[in-house]
Design an enzyme around this catalytic site. Structure first.
Site, mmCIF file in Angstrom:
data_model
loop_
_atom_site.group_PDB
_atom_site.id
_atom_site.type_symbol
_atom_site.label_atom_id
_atom_site.label_comp_id
_atom_site.label_asym_id
_atom_site.label_seq_id
_atom_site.Cartn_x
_atom_site.Cartn_y
_atom_site.Cartn_z
ATOM 1 C CG LEU C 39 -1.723 -1.199 1.356
ATOM 2 C CD1 LEU C 39 -2.389 -1.263 2.795
ATOM 3 C CD2 LEU C 39 -2.677 -1.643 0.376
ATOM 4 C CB ALA C 77 0.629 -0.067 5.123
ATOM 5 C CB CYS C 78 4.707 2.998 2.128
ATOM 6 S SG CYS C 78 6.162 4.072 2.253
ATOM 7 C CB VAL C 79 6.862 3.127 7.770
ATOM 8 C CG1 VAL C 79 8.365 3.299 6.793
ATOM 9 C CG2 VAL C 79 7.057 3.721 8.964
ATOM 10 C CB SER C 82 1.787 4.475 7.512
ATOM 11 O OG SER C 82 1.700 3.311 6.736
#
Lengths: 97, 126, 119
Positions: C39, C77-79, C82
């Site tokens: 994501l 999910a990309c940090v 996010s």
């Protein structure tokens, strides 16, 4: 290479841009709002005809059905999600957004 | 030493088609490119359509409160990402030339870019 | 065939999530492996367990959890994306993992296909 286009051609030049870069023979799959391009008798009929001389054109049936499109421009092939997967099996994917 | 091509090196093309600032796609695209550039892959970046505006000289963003990033594309060179391509027609349509861009790029025809796309293992549109 | 999926839009606002889900199900049905869903951009909002749509609508986050559990596919999910969008471990669904773009680079390079869904 498989190109997917998910935008209506009425509000966006994504399909036009995609066909500018697609090489002859590359299949193009219309999904989501992209399927509005192939509703029969719309103003993109001539453009679709031109595309079909160079590239096979597909439209995702569930997206056509969801949008009440029952008659599509001739020469365009409909596929379901399984057909979408089959196209991905055969080609790398360029998802135009 | 002979250079043996590593089979694990993939050709990855990033396609930027959104103008900067109005949406985050191009900025987050650049963030992704900067990280991927550290992983020894064969990376290229292509600017098409409004994506070419990301490279426009003279962007002054302080009054809109958003960080400018046009020049960050120059930093890619330091990560061995030297393949920055711009679509000629996209420049022409916008009344721009290579001189209007803040970063050194190679301007190519749609046909040439299409051929490069076909050679890729992975294409990521932002 | 091994397939990675990049999903770049959040739930409900765009059909991208639904298309990604339907494609993934169809690919698995045809015997392929979905390696991972990654994501990015607003796509990270897909893993928020705070999602609470009206009863007659699909619940996109629980649908991803069910998908993840059924097939053992992680939803990454990309940090950085996010953090921008208030997604952290406290709101993360089962099957969701917050990770760096290095994970995405692996997904993009180790699979036979990468397919993107977005706007």
């Amino acid at each position: 290479m498989l190109h997917t286009v998910n935008k209506s051609p009425f509000g966006n030049d994504t399909l036009e841009t995609c066909i500018r870069f697609a090489l002859p023979g590359d299949p193009i799959l219309l999904i989501e709002d992209g399927v509005y391009a192939v509703q029969a008798r719309n103003r993109f009929g001539a453009m679709i005809e031109t595309i079909l001389k160079k590239n096979p054109l597909f439209a995702l049936q569930p997206d056509l059905s969801a949008r009440g499109i029952s008659v599509i421009t001739s020469g365009v092939t409909t596929v379901d999600y399984e057909g979408f997967v089959e196209l991905v099996e055969q080609h790398q994917v360029n998802s135009w957004l | 030493m002979d250079f043996v091509q590593d089979m694990n090196i993939k050709k990855i093309m990033h396609v930027l088609r959104h103008a900067p600032h109005g949406t985050i796609y191009t900025y987050e695209g650049l963030e992704m490119i900067l990280i991927m550039a550290t992983y020894d892959q064969d990376i290229s970046v292509v600017f098409i359509g409004d994506g070419v505006y990301a490279l426009k000289k003279g962007q002054e963003t302080s009054a809109i409160g958003i960080k400018g990033f046009a020049k960050t594309f120059s930093a890619l060179d330091g990560y061995d990402v030297e393949k920055l391509y711009v679509d000629q027609l996209s420049l022409d349509e916008r009344g721009l030339t290579e001189d209007d861009l803040a970063v050194a790029v190679e301007v190519l025809s749609s046909e040439k870019i299409g051929t490069l796309m076909k050679e890729q293992d992975v294409i990521i549109q932002h | 065939m091994n397939i990675g999926i990049l999903l770049k839009e959040g739930p409900y606002n765009h059909q991208a999530t639904d298309t990604a889900y339907n494609f993934a199900e169809a690919a698995i049905k045809r015997g392929h492996t979905i390696d991972a869903i990654f994501l990015y951009n607003d796509g990270v909002l897909n893993v928020s367990k705070l999602m609470d749509p009206p009863q007659d609508d699909r619940n996109i986050s629980t649908r991803w959890t069910a998908f993840s559990q059924k097939y053992g596919v992680k939803i990454y999910a990309c940090v950085v994306a996010s953090k921008r969008r208030s997604i952290n471990d406290d709101v993360l669904i089962e099957g969701g993992v917050i990770t760096g773009l290095g994970t995405f680079t692996d997904i993009a390079t180790r699979n036979d296909r990468l397919i993107t869904f977005g706007d």
